[in-house]
Design an enzyme around this catalytic site. Structure first.
Site, short mmCIF file in Angstrom:
data_model
loop_
_atom_site.label_atom_id
_atom_site.label_comp_id
_atom_site.label_asym_id
_atom_site.label_seq_id
_atom_site.Cartn_x
_atom_site.Cartn_y
_atom_site.Cartn_z
N GLN A 180 52.25 28.69 25.14
CA GLN A 180 51.84 27.58 24.00
C GLN A 180 53.62 27.59 23.22
O GLN A 180 53.43 26.32 22.61
CB GLN A 180 50.89 28.27 23.38
CG GLN A 180 49.78 27.79 23.86
CD GLN A 180 49.77 26.70 25.27
OE1 GLN A 180 49.64 25.18 24.22
NE2 GLN A 180 49.33 26.55 26.20
N HIS A 210 55.52 24.84 24.03
CA HIS A 210 55.27 23.06 23.59
C HIS A 210 56.48 22.62 22.41
O HIS A 210 57.07 21.12 22.49
CB HIS A 210 54.15 22.91 22.97
CG HIS A 210 52.72 22.94 23.93
ND1 HIS A 210 52.92 21.96 24.61
CD2 HIS A 210 51.86 23.73 24.26
CE1 HIS A 210 52.35 21.80 25.42
NE2 HIS A 210 51.31 22.87 25.41
N GLU A 226 43.76 27.30 17.59
CA GLU A 226 43.06 26.14 18.20
C GLU A 226 43.01 26.91 19.27
O GLU A 226 41.68 27.02 19.90
CB GLU A 226 44.64 25.57 18.49
CG GLU A 226 44.48 24.74 19.40
CD GLU A 226 46.03 24.23 19.40
OE1 GLU A 226 46.82 24.45 19.52
OE2 GLU A 226 44.90 22.83 20.17
N HIS A 227 43.17 27.69 20.08
CA HIS A 227 42.76 28.64 21.09
C HIS A 227 42.66 30.16 21.31
O HIS A 227 43.79 30.93 20.44
CB HIS A 227 44.05 28.77 22.92
CG HIS A 227 44.56 27.16 22.79
ND1 HIS A 227 45.67 26.59 22.09
CD2 HIS A 227 43.82 26.30 23.10
CE1 HIS A 227 45.54 25.49 22.72
NE2 HIS A 227 44.77 24.96 23.70
N ASP A 240 44.46 24.11 29.65
CA ASP A 240 45.30 22.83 29.32
C ASP A 240 44.62 22.37 30.69
O ASP A 240 45.13 20.94 29.73
CB ASP A 240 46.73 23.35 29.28
CG ASP A 240 46.92 23.76 27.87
OD1 ASP A 240 46.37 23.21 27.16
OD2 ASP A 240 48.21 24.24 27.89
N HIS A 289 12.99 -1.70 -4.26
CA HIS A 289 12.78 -0.58 -3.29
C HIS A 289 11.14 -0.08 -3.25
O HIS A 289 9.99 -0.61 -2.42
CB HIS A 289 13.53 0.69 -3.57
CG HIS A 289 14.82 0.83 -3.61
ND1 HIS A 289 15.46 0.76 -3.53
CD2 HIS A 289 15.37 2.05 -2.06
CE1 HIS A 289 17.05 0.16 -3.51
NE2 HIS A 289 16.49 1.34 -2.77
N1 LIG Z 1 46.61 20.06 19.56
C1 LIG Z 1 46.36 19.74 20.77
O1 LIG Z 1 45.87 19.17 20.67
C2 LIG Z 1 47.43 19.51 21.39
C3 LIG Z 1 47.78 18.92 22.37
C4 LIG Z 1 48.69 17.94 23.14
C5 LIG Z 1 49.92 18.83 22.78
N2 LIG Z 1 50.31 19.41 21.04
C6 LIG Z 1 51.40 19.14 21.16
O2 LIG Z 1 51.64 17.51 20.39
C7 LIG Z 1 52.68 17.78 20.13
C8 LIG Z 1 53.96 16.71 21.42
O3 LIG Z 1 54.92 16.34 19.96
P1 LIG Z 1 55.94 15.53 20.95
O4 LIG Z 1 57.24 15.56 19.48
O5 LIG Z 1 56.87 16.36 22.36
O6 LIG Z 1 55.36 14.26 21.08
P2 LIG Z 1 54.84 13.15 20.25
O7 LIG Z 1 54.99 12.11 20.83
O8 LIG Z 1 53.46 14.14 18.95
O9 LIG Z 1 55.87 13.04 18.93
C9 LIG Z 1 56.81 11.42 19.57
C10 LIG Z 1 56.83 10.79 18.40
O10 LIG Z 1 57.75 11.66 17.48
C11 LIG Z 1 58.31 10.26 16.53
N3 LIG Z 1 59.64 11.22 15.14
C12 LIG Z 1 60.41 12.08 15.91
N4 LIG Z 1 60.72 12.57 15.27
C13 LIG Z 1 60.47 11.92 13.63
C14 LIG Z 1 61.18 11.72 12.44
N5 LIG Z 1 61.89 12.74 12.24
N6 LIG Z 1 60.51 10.67 11.57
C15 LIG Z 1 59.08 9.74 12.50
N7 LIG Z 1 58.81 9.90 13.51
C16 LIG Z 1 59.04 10.91 14.56
C17 LIG Z 1 59.15 9.51 17.13
O11 LIG Z 1 58.71 7.81 17.41
C18 LIG Z 1 58.76 9.96 18.93
O12 LIG Z 1 58.45 9.29 19.89
C19 LIG Z 1 53.59 19.07 20.38
O13 LIG Z 1 53.58 19.57 19.23
C20 LIG Z 1 52.20 19.69 20.81
O14 LIG Z 1 52.07 21.39 20.62
C21 LIG Z 1 48.96 19.10 20.44
N1 LIG Z 2 47.93 23.45 24.75
C1 LIG Z 2 48.47 21.51 25.24
C2 LIG Z 2 47.38 21.86 23.51
O1 LIG Z 2 47.64 22.46 22.62
C3 LIG Z 2 47.85 20.90 25.94
C4 LIG Z 2 48.80 20.62 27.23
C5 LIG Z 2 49.31 19.88 27.57
N2 LIG Z 2 49.54 19.95 28.28
C6 LIG Z 2 49.94 21.27 28.52
N3 LIG Z 2 49.59 21.70 27.50
ZN LIG Z 3 50.04 23.07 26.32
#
Ligand SMILES: NC(=O)c1ccc[n+]([C@@H]2O[C@H](COP(=O)([O-])OP(=O)(O)OC[C@H]3O[C@@H](n4cnc5c(N)ncnc54)[C@H](O)[C@@H]3O)[C@@H](O)[C@H]2O)c1
Ligand SMILES: N[C@H](CO)Cc1c[nH]c[nH+]1
Ligand SMILES: [Zn+2]
Length: 429
Positions: free
Chosen positions: A255, A258, A322-323, A356, A415
């Site tokens: 995690q 990520h 979350e997990h 995941d 009513h």
């Molecule tokens: N909670 C859950 O169930 C779960 C599941 C999968 C992934 N996640 C999380 O999702 C997240 C994915 O994040 P990511 O960044 O890789 O992808 P993302 O697609 O969520 O975000 C990317 C987007 O953020 C925007 N962005 C980036 N910098 C910016 C700024 N300064 N101002 C405004 N907009 C901006 C851009 O438009 C870009 O397309 C990770 O934090 C991961 O841990 C959570």
């Molecule tokens: N751990 C993420 C949820 O918080 C989900 C994910 C997608 N791919 C790998 N991991």
């Molecule tokens: Zn994951």
């Protein structure tokens, strides 16, 4: 990595503070993008895609030809793995389907509940740091089982405007109806208001970074529902001497990779286990291609030593991860006592990666403590429960007088009349 020894309850808030940006940090930019997308539509979507994703958007919608080419590019091996995951996710989510609930509350008064699919849903698939095609399985599979008619997908484009082939393949496999190369706040705003290209939806689903998460929360001001705040990944592991330190370290790193704002926490009643996991993390980290990212998350990782299982459980429920992975001899104590967690993994052979990708459970889960009040995505997330009632002559005669009295007591004569007219009509028959 910070280590704490049996911290007092008053310290828990500070120790377990999430490293993510807060709502206040990003609300200004969210407001600005929403306001422009609302008035300028596709033009604003293109402007912010260029600003945040470094890509000049011409065609937001992914064409049929692009999807077909992408499908060719995905290896057969990966396709088979995705199909296996889809099959397990389908099994688990189909099993969540419920029968119609019907009861005669009083003679002649029949009440029942039926579920109906939300017709138009928008799925956000993260793609900033990694193309999370597995998230399509987690969202589009239950959406299809529920019977959603329009399934829109938005995901950020890479710098050359492309979408990862595995995303396009999985979207096709799972019945997504339209795909748009738009990410971040602008994607959420577009699905909220609708633009010339992107349809407005009734509910927005999916995880994302803090910009996406706050944008989803902001969208609810405009008549759109959301699944939940599903932001940067979190994992809390509770482990004792029966755990394998290498396995625990691999889970924490899974995690951590990520993003720098992921949060991983280890709670243990064993100092020896904490020491061993620390060494394992240092060793395993060296081999990771995403070492730079994982290392940042590991820097604010918490190792918490607890004397008693009871206090450890209190702390875990206070945090609401979350997990939650349980690798302890007395696993039932934790699995039965856990009140606040998105998804729970039990035993040394249940890594979080299983949930995941492929065990069947959903990985779109509440973060930032929202596991205290939100469920993770499940079949019901894509449905509404509607209630029905059919009342016979006997039924209205039974409950009518009570309704008249209550309506009068609330000062609502109309009513009362709606019942009185019917009762009078029956008397005159
Ligand atoms: N909670 C859950 O169930 C779960 C599941 C999968 C992934 N996640 C999380 O999702 C997240 C994915 O994040 P990511 O960044 O890789 O992808 P993302 O697609 O969520 O975000 C990317 C987007 O953020 C925007 N962005 C980036 N910098 C910016 C700024 N300064 N101002 C405004 N907009 C901006 C851009 O438009 C870009 O397309 C990770 O934090 C991961 O841990 C959570
Ligand atoms: N751990 C993420 C949820 O918080 C989900 C994910 C997608 N791919 C790998 N991991
Ligand atoms: Zn994951």
């Amino acid at each position: 990595m910070k280590r704490f020894n049996n911290p007092a309850r008053e310290k828990w808030l500070e120790i377990l503070k999430r490293p993510t940006q807060s709502l206040e940090d990003v609300e200004e930019i969210v407001k600005q993008v929403f306001s422009e997308v609302k008035t300028k539509g596709d033009l604003a979507v293109a402007k912010y895609t260029e600003l945040f994703d470094n890509f000049k958007l011409n065609d937001l919608r992914v064409s049929r030809e692009e999807t077909e080419t992408a499908i060719e590019e995905v290896s057969e091996e990966l396709k088979e793995a995705i199909k296996l995951a889809k099959s397990n996710i389908s099994k688990f989510h189909k099993a969540q389907s419920t029968e119609r609930v019907s009861v005669e509350t009083s003679p002649g008064v029949e009440c029942w509940q039926e579920k109906r699919a939300i017709q138009k849903v928008g799925l956000y698939i993260p793609g900033g740091s990694a193309p999370l095609f597995s998230t399509i399985l987690m969202l589009a599979v239950p959406a299809s089982i529920a019977g959603c008619k329009e399934i829109i997908l938005c995901t950020p484009p890479s710098k050359d405007g492309k979408i990862d082939p595995a995303i396009l393949y999985t979207a096709e496999l799972c019945g997504v109806t339209q795909i748009f190369r738009v990410g971040g706040i602008q994607a959420i705003a577009a699905m909220t208001f609708g633009t010339d290209s992107i349809p407005k939806v009734y509910k927005i689903f999916g995880p994302g970074n803090q910009f996406v998460t706050v944008a989803k929360q902001y969208a609810t001001r405009y008549n759109v529902a959301i699944d939940m705040p599903a932001g940067p990944s979190e994992l809390l592991v509770v482990a004792d001497d029966s755990a394998d330190a290498g396995f625990v370290a691999s889970d924490l790193l899974s995690q951590a990779e990520h993003g720098a704002d992921s949060q991983v926490v280890l709670v243990s009643t064993s100092e020896a286990l904490l020491d061993a996991v620390k060494v394992e993390i240092e060793n395993q980290l060296e081999e990771l291609p995403r070492k730079a990212i994982a290392q940042q998350a590991i820097e604010h990782c918490r190792f918490i030593s607890m004397k008693l299982d009871e206090t450890a459980l209190d702390l875990i429920n206070y945090y609401g991860p979350e997990h939650f992975i349980i690798c302890t001899e007395n696993e039932e104590f934790y699995s039965e006592g856990i009140e606040n967690a998105g998804s729970v993994f039990i035993g040394n052979y249940a890594p979080e990666s299983a949930g995941d990708y492929a065990s069947g459970t959903n990985h779109t889960l509440p973060t930032n403590g929202y596991a205290k009040q939100y469920s993770g995505v499940n079949l019901d997330s894509f449905m509404k429960a509607m209630s029905f009632q059919k009342i016979s002559v006997e039924g209205i005669q039974k409950i009518g007088p009570a309704i008249e009295l209550m309506a009068e007591a609330e000062g609502l004569q109309a009513h009362k009349n709606a019942v009185s007219l019917r009762l009078k009509n029956l008397k005159n028959k």
